[in-house]
Design a protein around this motif. Structure first.
Motif, PDB file in Angstrom:
ATOM      1  N   UNK A  15      28.722  10.918  52.309  1.00 50.02           N
ATOM      2  CA  UNK A  15      29.909  11.310  53.071  1.00 50.02           C
ATOM      3  C   UNK A  15      30.228  12.781  52.815  1.00 50.02           C
ATOM      4  N   UNK A  16      30.480  13.509  53.875  1.00 51.79           N
ATOM      5  CA  UNK A  16      30.891  14.908  53.755  1.00 51.79           C
ATOM      6  C   UNK A  16      32.333  14.939  53.242  1.00 51.79           C
ATOM      7  N   UNK A  17      32.532  15.543  52.086  1.00 52.31           N
ATOM      8  CA  UNK A  17      33.846  15.506  51.445  1.00 52.31           C
ATOM      9  C   UNK A  17      34.902  16.238  52.269  1.00 52.31           C
ATOM     10  N   UNK A  18      34.493  17.301  52.955  1.00 50.02           N
ATOM     11  CA  UNK A  18      35.447  18.066  53.748  1.00 50.02           C
ATOM     12  C   UNK A  18      35.848  17.290  55.005  1.00 50.02           C
ATOM     13  N   UNK A  19      34.889  16.626  55.628  1.00 56.15           N
ATOM     14  CA  UNK A  19      35.191  15.848  56.831  1.00 56.15           C
ATOM     15  C   UNK A  19      36.006  14.600  56.509  1.00 56.15           C
ATOM     16  N   UNK A  20      35.809  14.061  55.302  1.00 60.19           N
ATOM     17  CA  UNK A  20      36.495  12.819  54.931  1.00 60.19           C
ATOM     18  C   UNK A  20      37.889  13.045  54.363  1.00 60.19           C
ATOM     19  N   UNK A  21      38.073  14.151  53.632  1.00 61.09           N
ATOM     20  CA  UNK A  21      39.321  14.363  52.902  1.00 61.09           C
ATOM     21  C   UNK A  21      40.005  15.672  53.250  1.00 61.09           C
TER      22      UNK A  21
END
Length: 502
Positions: free
Chosen positions: A267-273
């Motif tokens: 999961x892309x951390x920037x896209x998720x959070x």
């Protein structure tokens, strides 16, 4: 704090005739007196952890936390675990996550070895993130009660992070955000000046619930507890494969035996959070562990090691690859190498008692034997008839060396052994704590009054291990470490970065 006592006295005469009037006056004044009572106000704040309004907003805007000085800031908190080297690795990953998500990193205390346990990611058997966060809070409060608190920022030099990541010490954060009194975690006056509070016991319980992600804190909009852990998630950044399956998955036997149905996704951390997500609006983003390690061609949880498209992040990744110890620790190691050992020496780090290492004495001693043989051949070639000087760091007490290879070395005149004890580094520990690096390295609130407030200082921390690592960074004849030990890995990194200045 007790409610203020009513010191007035009613006259006995004509009391009956005034009862209705007095009852009416009592019920009219009761709400006002309660609101004005500092004790009642403290109780109200403990039940309502978020201020009803920010100063100057006319009472209509919610503000997370109790301090206007934190208004507008967004924070990242996580739950470190296991030994010190693992905690440093988590700190590095947390700095990356905080930079990516534009949040201020809350720097935690140094936890006792294995006071908080994660479990096993490869076996898909780990503690829940909320339980980890609660365990870290509980241990931090234990350190407070026992006055043994020391910040990661006291031990690790965080100055390389300053231009790229904003930080705040855990003590400052919870005293401002939750209103709890953290002065029992202090050693010197500056910490006492910025970590005070007039809190009730219920404030600590409320803060525990919030930071742990318990008690519906997510619904408040102030805390977003990250529930994704290594059983389901590997955090990435700019890989263009968001939500793709990770290469490591539980095998069929494990699924059947443990009755698990986890699927690991990258999961892309920037896209998720980041922006556009519910997490972005929360004042506090609370992770569980941020520990990660390579496993079967993948990473157990956090796989952000390079970022060629993001130069700022790439710069940070390069800086945090190695975070040195605080200057006092590094200086002590160098001075001990100069004044106590004096000669060129070999460092041997032998971990023999903890966990898996107690079953591998033979291979651990074998590596040291081979290194010593090599050095002896080299000395004969150079016609050097002197002793081989060895600085030894081990968790095996000297009383238990009998019938081990260490006893053989100690008796052999070809070798000169050097070790350290905790008493050898007490002065360094005092200098370290007086410097207050942890408090000074991050956000500080406005300080009102004298910063030389009297504190009941915490105990001096045990820093022997850190000074030993610093000494080993100066070993000019080489280094022999225990295979698989994160301490050995830390020393290798220090040596690679040439931190010793003899």
């Amino acid at each position: 704090m007790d409610l203020p006592a009513n010191r007035g006295r009613w006259r006995r005469r004509s009391a009956r005739s005034h009862v209705p009037l007095l009852v009416a006056i009592f019920f009219l004044l009761l709400p006002a007196s309660l609101l004005l009572s500092s004790a009642y106000s403290s109780l109200l704040r403990s039940l309502l952890p978020f201020s009803a309004s920010a100063p100057g907003t006319g009472g209509g805007t919610l503000r997370c936390g109790r301090s206007a000085e934190l208004e507008g800031e967004r924070f990242l908190w996580y739950a470190p675990h296991s030994g010190f080297s693992n905690q440093v690795g988590e700190l590095r990953n947390a700095a990356v996550a905080a930079a990516l998500l534009n949040r201020t990193l809350v720097v935690p205390p140094v936890l006792d070895h294995h006071a908080v346990a994660l479990g096993s990611c490869p076996k898909f058997r780990v503690a829940e993130p909320s339980d980890l966060r609660a365990a870290v809070w509980d241990h931090a409060m234990q350190l407070l009660r026992e006055q043994r608190y020391v910040s990661m920022g006291d031990i690790v030099d965080l100055s390389p992070l300053k231009p790229l990541v904003k930080t705040i010490d855990f003590r400052v954060f919870v005293s401002l955000w939750c209103g709890v009194d953290m002065r029992k975690t202090c050693f010197s006056g500056l910490c006492c000046s910025v970590s005070g509070g007039g809190s009730l016991p219920s404030d600590y319980d409320r803060c525990r619930s919030l930071l742990s992600g318990l008690e519906g804190s997510e619904s408040s909009g102030c805390v977003y507890p990250v529930q994704d852990d290594c059983r389901t998630t590997v955090w990435t950044y700019q890989e263009n494969n968001d939500r793709a399956l990770d290469s490591f998955q539980p095998d069929e036997e494990l699924k059947r035996k443990k009755r698990i149905s986890y699927v690991r996704r990258r999961k892309d951390i920037y896209k998720s959070l980041g922006p556009g997500n519910k997490a972005e609006d929360a004042t506090l983003l609370a992770f569980g562990t941020l520990f990660s390690a390579p496993y079967k061609g993948s990473e157990s949880y956090f796989d952000i090691h390079e970022s060629p498209k993001d130069h700022r992040l790439q710069n940070l990744l390069e800086k945090i690859e190695f975070l040195p110890f605080a200057p006092e620790i590094m200086a002590a190691g160098t001075e001990l190498a100069k004044s106590k050992i004096k000669e060129p020496f070999l460092c041997a780090q032998l971990r023999l008692l903890d966990g898996q290492f107690k079953n591998h004495w033979k291979s651990t001693f074998s590596a040291l034997k081979e290194k010593l043989k090599s050095l002896e051949v080299e000395m004969k070639t150079n016609k050097n008839s002197g002793s081989v000087h060895i600085f030894l760091m081990t968790d095996l007490p000297r009383a238990n060396w009998t019938k081990t290879y260490l006893a053989d070395i100690a008796k052999d005149g070809k070798y000169q052994l050097y070790t350290l004890k905790e008493n050898d580094v007490l002065q360094t520990a005092e200098k370290l704590m007086a410097a207050e690096h942890g408090i000074r390295s991050g956000f500080l609130p406005e300080i009102r009054g004298n910063t030389n407030k009297d504190c009941d200082p915490v105990q001096l921390p045990e820093i022997l291990l850190y000074v030993e690592e610093s000494v080993c960074s100066c070993a000019s004849l080489g280094f022999v470490g225990t295979a698989g030990s994160t301490i050995a890995g830390s020393i290798e990194t220090m040596r690679k970065n040439n931190v010793c200045k003899l």
